[in-house]
Design a protein around this motif. Sequence first.
Motif, PDB file in Angstrom:
ATOM      1  N   ALA A   9       0.832  -1.208   0.000  1.00  0.00           N
ATOM      2  CA  ALA A   9       0.000   0.000   0.000  1.00  0.00           C
ATOM      3  C   ALA A   9       0.866   1.257   0.000  1.00  0.00           C
ATOM      4  O   ALA A   9       0.554   2.241  -0.694  1.00  0.00           O
ATOM      5  N   TYR A  10       1.962   1.246   0.736  1.00  0.00           N
ATOM      6  CA  TYR A  10       2.843   2.410   0.790  1.00  0.00           C
ATOM      7  C   TYR A  10       3.628   2.579  -0.502  1.00  0.00           C
ATOM      8  O   TYR A  10       3.834   3.706  -0.977  1.00  0.00           O
ATOM      9  N   ALA A  11       4.071   1.471  -1.093  1.00  0.00           N
ATOM     10  CA  ALA A  11       4.756   1.559  -2.380  1.00  0.00           C
ATOM     11  C   ALA A  11       3.822   2.113  -3.457  1.00  0.00           C
ATOM     12  O   ALA A  11       4.224   2.933  -4.287  1.00  0.00           O
ATOM     13  N   LEU A  12       2.576   1.675  -3.439  1.00  0.00           N
ATOM     14  CA  LEU A  12       1.592   2.184  -4.394  1.00  0.00           C
ATOM     15  C   LEU A  12       1.352   3.673  -4.185  1.00  0.00           C
ATOM     16  O   LEU A  12       1.152   4.428  -5.146  1.00  0.00           O
ATOM     17  N   TYR A  13       1.365   4.091  -2.937  1.00  0.00           N
ATOM     18  CA  TYR A  13       1.181   5.506  -2.664  1.00  0.00           C
ATOM     19  C   TYR A  13       2.325   6.323  -3.270  1.00  0.00           C
ATOM     20  O   TYR A  13       2.108   7.365  -3.897  1.00  0.00           O
ATOM     21  N   VAL A  14       3.548   5.847  -3.092  1.00  0.00           N
ATOM     22  CA  VAL A  14       4.705   6.533  -3.672  1.00  0.00           C
ATOM     23  C   VAL A  14       4.556   6.618  -5.189  1.00  0.00           C
ATOM     24  O   VAL A  14       4.759   7.675  -5.799  1.00  0.00           O
ATOM     25  N   LEU A  15       4.191   5.530  -5.820  1.00  0.00           N
ATOM     26  CA  LEU A  15       4.044   5.511  -7.274  1.00  0.00           C
ATOM     27  C   LEU A  15       2.865   6.382  -7.722  1.00  0.00           C
ATOM     28  O   LEU A  15       2.921   7.015  -8.780  1.00  0.00           O
ATOM     29  N   GLY A  16       1.812   6.413  -6.938  1.00  0.00           N
ATOM     30  CA  GLY A  16       0.685   7.273  -7.274  1.00  0.00           C
ATOM     31  C   GLY A  16       1.070   8.736  -7.240  1.00  0.00           C
ATOM     32  O   GLY A  16       0.683   9.529  -8.113  1.00  0.00           O
ATOM     33  N   TYR A  17       1.841   9.106  -6.245  1.00  0.00           N
ATOM     34  CA  TYR A  17       2.260  10.496  -6.152  1.00  0.00           C
ATOM     35  C   TYR A  17       3.219  10.853  -7.275  1.00  0.00           C
ATOM     36  O   TYR A  17       3.184  11.965  -7.820  1.00  0.00           O
ATOM     37  N   ALA A  18       4.074   9.890  -7.620  1.00  0.00           N
ATOM     38  CA  ALA A  18       4.982  10.121  -8.742  1.00  0.00           C
ATOM     39  C   ALA A  18       4.199  10.314 -10.036  1.00  0.00           C
ATOM     40  O   ALA A  18       4.552  11.151 -10.879  1.00  0.00           O
ATOM     41  N   ALA A  19       3.129   9.549 -10.209  1.00  0.00           N
ATOM     42  CA  ALA A  19       2.291   9.711 -11.396  1.00  0.00           C
ATOM     43  C   ALA A  19       1.668  11.105 -11.420  1.00  0.00           C
ATOM     44  O   ALA A  19       1.561  11.742 -12.475  1.00  0.00           O
ATOM     45  N   TRP A  20       1.247  11.595 -10.262  1.00  0.00           N
ATOM     46  CA  TRP A  20       0.689  12.943 -10.184  1.00  0.00           C
ATOM     47  C   TRP A  20       1.731  13.983 -10.617  1.00  0.00           C
ATOM     48  O   TRP A  20       1.443  14.869 -11.425  1.00  0.00           O
ATOM     49  N   LEU A  21       2.948  13.853 -10.105  1.00  0.00           N
ATOM     50  CA  LEU A  21       4.007  14.799 -10.455  1.00  0.00           C
ATOM     51  C   LEU A  21       4.363  14.723 -11.933  1.00  0.00           C
ATOM     52  O   LEU A  21       4.828  15.696 -12.522  1.00  0.00           O
TER      53      LEU A  21
ATOM     54  N   GLY B 116       2.254  14.309 -14.334  1.00  0.00           N
ATOM     55  CA  GLY B 116       1.168  14.785 -15.161  1.00  0.00           C
ATOM     56  C   GLY B 116       0.173  13.729 -15.578  1.00  0.00           C
ATOM     57  O   GLY B 116      -0.501  13.877 -16.610  1.00  0.00           O
ATOM     58  N   ASP B 117       0.036  12.651 -14.809  1.00  0.00           N
ATOM     59  CA  ASP B 117      -0.902  11.577 -15.151  1.00  0.00           C
ATOM     60  C   ASP B 117      -1.881  11.388 -13.982  1.00  0.00           C
ATOM     61  O   ASP B 117      -1.773  10.435 -13.200  1.00  0.00           O
ATOM     62  N   PRO B 118      -2.865  12.283 -13.836  1.00  0.00           N
ATOM     63  CA  PRO B 118      -3.775  12.192 -12.689  1.00  0.00           C
ATOM     64  C   PRO B 118      -4.650  10.944 -12.705  1.00  0.00           C
ATOM     65  O   PRO B 118      -5.076  10.487 -11.644  1.00  0.00           O
ATOM     66  N   VAL B 119      -4.955  10.411 -13.888  1.00  0.00           N
ATOM     67  CA  VAL B 119      -5.770   9.197 -13.949  1.00  0.00           C
ATOM     68  C   VAL B 119      -5.030   8.040 -13.297  1.00  0.00           C
ATOM     69  O   VAL B 119      -5.588   7.288 -12.486  1.00  0.00           O
ATOM     70  N   ARG B 120      -3.762   7.877 -13.643  1.00  0.00           N
ATOM     71  CA  ARG B 120      -2.962   6.810 -13.037  1.00  0.00           C
ATOM     72  C   ARG B 120      -2.728   7.098 -11.554  1.00  0.00           C
ATOM     73  O   ARG B 120      -2.734   6.184 -10.723  1.00  0.00           O
ATOM     74  N   ALA B 121      -2.548   8.363 -11.223  1.00  0.00           N
ATOM     75  CA  ALA B 121      -2.340   8.720  -9.816  1.00  0.00           C
ATOM     76  C   ALA B 121      -3.551   8.307  -8.990  1.00  0.00           C
ATOM     77  O   ALA B 121      -3.414   7.754  -7.889  1.00  0.00           O
ATOM     78  N   ARG B 122      -4.761   8.576  -9.491  1.00  0.00           N
ATOM     79  CA  ARG B 122      -5.958   8.183  -8.761  1.00  0.00           C
ATOM     80  C   ARG B 122      -6.041   6.671  -8.617  1.00  0.00           C
ATOM     81  O   ARG B 122      -6.337   6.159  -7.526  1.00  0.00           O
ATOM     82  N   ARG B 123      -5.806   5.944  -9.692  1.00  0.00           N
ATOM     83  CA  ARG B 123      -5.936   4.482  -9.648  1.00  0.00           C
ATOM     84  C   ARG B 123      -4.988   3.885  -8.613  1.00  0.00           C
ATOM     85  O   ARG B 123      -5.387   3.043  -7.790  1.00  0.00           O
ATOM     86  N   LEU B 124      -3.737   4.303  -8.621  1.00  0.00           N
ATOM     87  CA  LEU B 124      -2.756   3.751  -7.687  1.00  0.00           C
ATOM     88  C   LEU B 124      -3.074   4.152  -6.242  1.00  0.00           C
ATOM     89  O   LEU B 124      -2.960   3.336  -5.320  1.00  0.00           O
ATOM     90  N   THR B 125      -3.486   5.400  -6.051  1.00  0.00           N
ATOM     91  CA  THR B 125      -3.745   5.863  -4.689  1.00  0.00           C
ATOM     92  C   THR B 125      -5.017   5.243  -4.131  1.00  0.00           C
ATOM     93  O   THR B 125      -5.104   4.956  -2.929  1.00  0.00           O
ATOM     94  N   GLU B 126      -6.021   5.045  -4.968  1.00  0.00           N
ATOM     95  CA  GLU B 126      -7.228   4.363  -4.495  1.00  0.00           C
ATOM     96  C   GLU B 126      -6.914   2.930  -4.077  1.00  0.00           C
ATOM     97  O   GLU B 126      -7.441   2.437  -3.071  1.00  0.00           O
ATOM     98  N   GLU B 127      -6.057   2.255  -4.848  1.00  0.00           N
ATOM     99  CA  GLU B 127      -5.682   0.897  -4.458  1.00  0.00           C
ATOM    100  C   GLU B 127      -4.936   0.909  -3.129  1.00  0.00           C
ATOM    101  O   GLU B 127      -5.147   0.047  -2.269  1.00  0.00           O
ATOM    102  N   SER B 128      -4.082   1.902  -2.940  1.00  0.00           N
ATOM    103  CA  SER B 128      -3.363   2.043  -1.671  1.00  0.00           C
ATOM    104  C   SER B 128      -4.333   2.253  -0.518  1.00  0.00           C
ATOM    105  O   SER B 128      -4.237   1.596   0.535  1.00  0.00           O
TER     106      SER B 128
END
Length: 709
Positions: free
Chosen positions: A556-568, A570-582
């Motif tokens: 869950a924490y690794a997914l959070y890191v990757l979700g935030y990286a996706a946000w940075l 410029g991919d908010p769709v992927r950021a949401r998907r990863l963070t929701e899974e986290s």
Amino acid sequence: MSSVEDLPAELTGFVGRAGELAELAELLATGRLITVTGTGGVGKTRLALRAARAAENRFRDGVRAVDLSALGDAELLDHTVAEALRVPDHTTRGPRAALSAYVADRELLLVVDGFDRVRTGCAVLVAELLRRAPALRVLAAGRRPLGITGERLLPLAPLPVPGDGVRLFTERAAAVVPDLAATEAGGAQLIELCARLDGLPLALELAAVRLRALSVADVLRRLDDRFRLLTGGDPTGPVRHRALRTAIGWSHELCTPAERLLWARLSVFAGRFDLEAVEYVCAGPDLPEADIAESLAGLVAQSVVAREADPDGGTRYRMLESVREYGASWLAALEDGQRMRRRHRDWYLGLATWCELDWFGPRQAEVAARVAVELPNLRLALDFSLDGLDEDPAVGQYLAGTLWFCWVGCGRLAEGRHWLARALEASAEPSDARAKAMWVCGYVSLLQGDSTAAVSVLQECRASAEESGNAAATAYAVHRLGCLALVSDDLPVAERLFRDALDRYRRIGELNSNVLMGQVELAMAVAFQGDLPQAVRLAEDVRDVCGDHGERWTLAYALYVLGYAAWLSGDPVRARRLTEESLAIDHAFHDLVGAVLALELLALVTEHEGAAREAAVLQGAAGRLWDSVGLRLFGSGHFNAPHAICERRLRERLGDRVYAAALREGGRLSFDEAALRALGSPRRHTAAFPAPPKGRGELRGKPPTSARP
């Protein structure tokens, strides 16, 4: 917040008590503390739970029930009530303060059952909660009143005979003997039997089981013998008290010698237990393991032990408290209590060890569910190991440390701190067990925001471990000192300590959830220093290892890191998907630290999607959770950046008044409600708002806050 499904299910039909239920409903409508009193076995618990089910819809936040009958240590009262209420709290404040804060704005009915052994402490707790929470109501059940000003009482008498007492006996007897004859003579004998048992529900139910082997006339004759045998108490005391002892003692006399011995030995358990535990703890030369199942089945058949189905399809057992106490008196007479408690402790020590191993693997969710069920017995094992009766306190230190996953991974930091403090106070003698308890205590203290206590115990742990050559404890101490540096924004030191710890883990072949969490935390340290690509590589490696081992908690924490990286990026769709899974994983484990960080990021993503007010609601929900976690955003400028940016944007778009109202709305959400709201929040992808920065600008060097520091 809750429903009647949170209350224990009724396993048999409810008989009579219409008048008492009506009176109790009226008391609940007008009073804030109502206590159902009466002798043991009179049906206080059944009545209170039935009334709570009927009143559930009248309370916005529903009903919660806490069973204190197995609790003998008043120091654990707050923890036990917090566990029943599912109070989310990782702070350094005591559980009493956390409980008070949790119920302060809730419209809730709390059922407190079996408080007799901790009556004084329970009275103090209930009085404080009622003062702090104007909409809270408490329905208690015990042998005596709590004695609090404003308490309304409903004394519960035995069932009337003839009437509901006979009806209860007949219904229970019909389950044993379906063709029970209702002849005139039989009816008269039934009435006589029920009258001799004073209409006491527990006595009636125990007597009904006897009809499996005896006639009503036989039961009456044997009951005469039992009264004479078991009236050695105060002859001026209430007859109904002697009737309960008669019923239980009579069942005891009708047991086989093996069943009586097992009954006595089962008294060392608390709450629910399974057959494997019984076979290990209770077996011996005088009670072979091969005979345990048959003897246990005999006790179930006689209603001495209740059989319950587990949600996973297994079977567990439970003893009524009065029945357990009767067995404990016989165990004391046999002078075998100390040996049985030690065997009980050994079984749950082994269980904790296996659960710790299973935590790093695909059975994490099962382990979390198992420790929740076994918590009453784990507490007994800890108490025995640390109460001075055990000859080796290192065993208790090892047990308290081995349960780190229960304290940290399952959201029980306050209780963990209690046991770890007791463990370290039990003995200052250096040992591997004490070293483990020290680094776990440092870890828990850190997560509660108590950096002063954490640095002290972790430095002591490191020095002691290095002196004794304990490489594992040294690595864990270095790792957690790195966490202290991370939340203190001393990033170069944090990176150096994390790399040192990970290198030590590799040299000794250590790989588990803690080790992987260290790599996630290293990813945070390098990311905060501006090296986002390396942070992503580290998190992706953790994700791959978690996938290989079926690990979910650290994932869950690794997914959070990757979700935030996706946000940075410029991919908010992927950021949401990863963070929701986290967030979904964190919610399943009741991990508040991971969940609140995910909520903060989802608020930022939601604001970008155009749902500004919903983003503010999520920030409000996160704010309430931070109060339970401890120091908000760990007091770190790096951890605070996403929240601050989101807040600034929301104030610009909504205005201060609307923003504040949305925060208040989110602040009223429970943990469960907040998680479900975030996972199902309205989303509107639109080009009307600019894409997030690609690693530059506002959030440069401030990516994912995996943050289980």
